[in-house]
Design a protein around this motif. Sequence first.
Motif, PDB file in Angstrom:
ATOM      1  N   THR A 129       0.806  -1.195   0.100  1.00 16.11           N
ATOM      2  CA  THR A 129       0.161  -0.001   0.008  1.00 16.11           C
ATOM      3  C   THR A 129       1.024   1.195  -0.010  1.00 16.11           C
ATOM      4  N   GLU A 130       0.340   2.171  -0.346  1.00 12.90           N
ATOM      5  CA  GLU A 130       0.918   3.669  -0.195  1.00 12.90           C
ATOM      6  C   GLU A 130       1.085   4.330   0.997  1.00 12.90           C
ATOM      7  N   GLU A 131       0.424   3.600   1.952  1.00 12.75           N
ATOM      8  CA  GLU A 131       0.248   4.254   3.320  1.00 12.75           C
ATOM      9  C   GLU A 131       1.490   3.489   4.203  1.00 12.75           C
ATOM     10  N   GLU A 132       1.991   4.229   5.098  1.00 13.37           N
ATOM     11  CA  GLU A 132       3.141   3.944   5.868  1.00 13.37           C
ATOM     12  C   GLU A 132       2.879   3.109   6.761  1.00 13.37           C
ATOM     13  N   ILE A 133       3.387   1.794   6.768  1.00 18.17           N
ATOM     14  CA  ILE A 133       3.142   0.865   7.545  1.00 18.17           C
ATOM     15  C   ILE A 133       3.470   1.442   9.466  1.00 18.17           C
ATOM     16  N   THR A 134       2.595   1.156  10.078  1.00 17.62           N
ATOM     17  CA  THR A 134       2.864   1.362  11.543  1.00 17.62           C
ATOM     18  C   THR A 134       3.278   0.231  12.505  1.00 17.62           C
ATOM     19  N   VAL A 159      13.906  -7.059  11.907  1.00 15.72           N
ATOM     20  CA  VAL A 159      12.894  -6.434  11.027  1.00 15.72           C
ATOM     21  C   VAL A 159      13.591  -5.620   9.882  1.00 15.72           C
ATOM     22  N   SER A 160      12.769  -5.121   8.942  1.00 21.81           N
ATOM     23  CA  SER A 160      13.317  -4.617   7.835  1.00 21.81           C
ATOM     24  C   SER A 160      12.950  -3.334   7.628  1.00 21.81           C
ATOM     25  N   ASP A 161      13.893  -2.165   7.440  1.00 22.13           N
ATOM     26  CA  ASP A 161      13.232  -0.539   7.147  1.00 22.13           C
ATOM     27  C   ASP A 161      12.473   0.180   8.304  1.00 22.13           C
ATOM     28  N   LEU A 162      12.918  -0.147   9.655  1.00 26.51           N
ATOM     29  CA  LEU A 162      12.341   0.415  10.580  1.00 26.51           C
ATOM     30  C   LEU A 162      13.122   1.669  10.817  1.00 26.51           C
ATOM     31  N   ASP A 163      12.913   2.839  11.031  1.00 30.00           N
ATOM     32  CA  ASP A 163      13.447   4.175  11.282  1.00 30.00           C
ATOM     33  C   ASP A 163      13.702   4.146  12.906  1.00 30.00           C
ATOM     34  N   LYS A 164      14.501   4.998  13.415  1.00 25.56           N
ATOM     35  CA  LYS A 164      14.719   5.000  14.835  1.00 25.56           C
ATOM     36  C   LYS A 164      13.604   5.135  15.612  1.00 25.56           C
ATOM     37  N   LYS A 166      10.334   4.155  14.949  1.00 23.59           N
ATOM     38  CA  LYS A 166       9.660   2.688  15.004  1.00 23.59           C
ATOM     39  C   LYS A 166      10.368   1.766  15.714  1.00 23.59           C
ATOM     40  N   LEU A 167      11.752   1.633  15.413  1.00 27.85           N
ATOM     41  CA  LEU A 167      12.402   0.614  16.124  1.00 27.85           C
ATOM     42  C   LEU A 167      12.384   0.789  17.703  1.00 27.85           C
ATOM     43  N   ALA A 168      12.446   1.786  18.247  1.00 24.27           N
ATOM     44  CA  ALA A 168      12.257   2.352  19.488  1.00 24.27           C
ATOM     45  C   ALA A 168      11.173   1.929  19.963  1.00 24.27           C
ATOM     46  N   PRO A 192      21.418   6.560   8.892  1.00 23.03           N
ATOM     47  CA  PRO A 192      20.864   7.538   9.581  1.00 23.03           C
ATOM     48  C   PRO A 192      21.591   7.739  11.133  1.00 23.03           C
ATOM     49  N   LYS A 193      22.292   8.939  11.698  1.00 22.56           N
ATOM     50  CA  LYS A 193      23.020   8.739  12.820  1.00 22.56           C
ATOM     51  C   LYS A 193      22.038   8.520  14.031  1.00 22.56           C
ATOM     52  N   GLU A 194      20.825   8.964  14.128  1.00 17.15           N
ATOM     53  CA  GLU A 194      19.993   8.617  15.189  1.00 17.15           C
ATOM     54  C   GLU A 194      19.589   7.298  15.351  1.00 17.15           C
ATOM     55  N   LEU A 195      19.527   6.617  13.978  1.00 19.05           N
ATOM     56  CA  LEU A 195      19.172   5.240  14.155  1.00 19.05           C
ATOM     57  C   LEU A 195      20.477   4.287  14.577  1.00 19.05           C
ATOM     58  N   THR A 196      21.525   4.437  14.147  1.00 14.48           N
ATOM     59  CA  THR A 196      22.926   3.936  14.347  1.00 14.48           C
ATOM     60  C   THR A 196      23.090   4.041  15.877  1.00 14.48           C
ATOM     61  N   GLU A 197      22.899   5.306  16.361  1.00 17.22           N
ATOM     62  CA  GLU A 197      23.166   5.670  17.985  1.00 17.22           C
ATOM     63  C   GLU A 197      21.987   4.879  18.764  1.00 17.22           C
ATOM     64  N   TYR A 198      20.942   4.707  18.303  1.00 17.26           N
ATOM     65  CA  TYR A 198      19.737   4.079  19.316  1.00 17.26           C
ATOM     66  C   TYR A 198      20.099   2.442  19.007  1.00 17.26           C
TER      67      TYR A 198
END
Length: 272
Positions: A129-134, A159-164, A166-168, A192-198
């Motif tokens: 879908t075009e909607e962002e997965i939650t 998982v795959s393709d979670l930003d900081k 969503k991963l948190a 992304p820096k915030e993702l790598t740090e988390y």
Amino acid sequence: MTEEIPLIPKVNALEVRTGNIVNWNRLKRKPNINPTEELSECITATVQKFLAASDKTELQYVTHIDCLDNDLHEPLQEEERGELKVTIKVFLCSKLPPQVIHESVEKVMEDLKVSFVETVLLSISMFNTEEEITVEQLKPYWKVLEKMVQEEKVLSIGVSDLDKTKLAELYEWAKVKPSTDQVNLASCCVMPKELTEYAKLVDVQLLTHNDPTELLPASKLQEAIRMCSTEPDSVGWVGQWVARYSVLVKCRGIIKSKGYVLSASRDLHQRA
């Protein structure tokens, strides 16, 4: 122009099990093939081989076909299991009950003749879908994976393709924490820096991948079936799920085996 006579007029459910494609010459001739093209090639070849070996009269009446390439089917040997690491990545192609996660992993385990796998990764670019997965949408599927960990069928889940953010959110909620987050560097050239740090803070391994958002578009699946059958046979097919697995020799870092297991369905009324 004479209309083609379908080979599988009543089939509305399809399973494809490719076996080990690592040494498959058909793919070696295409070194830069992308994941979707590779999967399409595998579907065409596997279904083609199945149809060629089948009774054409019987095919006119069956409603479900399970295509396994016996020549490439390579169960793992029990004596070498300790030296191998099995990873499965599950892609959902449409909105399906969470239990299909269990089904897809079990199918791979059945093909490889193993009682457990080291890692299962869930692609959240699912539903097409075009909607962002939650994360809320992800949770029911994650619970199925957690149960498989509790049953000791899976050792770690990711998982795959979670930003900081969503991963948190997933990490804080989950009973079994994600061990891995795969990031598509096509969408971000630098992690992304915030993702790598988390990820470092909570000990989640960040890996990269090059899978498209939609691994098996309906148009590609239909084209793959048309290539090995007839135009009428290709109409109406959509993917349900795809499980791609790889078997790595731990101490040597060599891929011993790689393959796909997938499920698809079609609306026979579309042919009318």
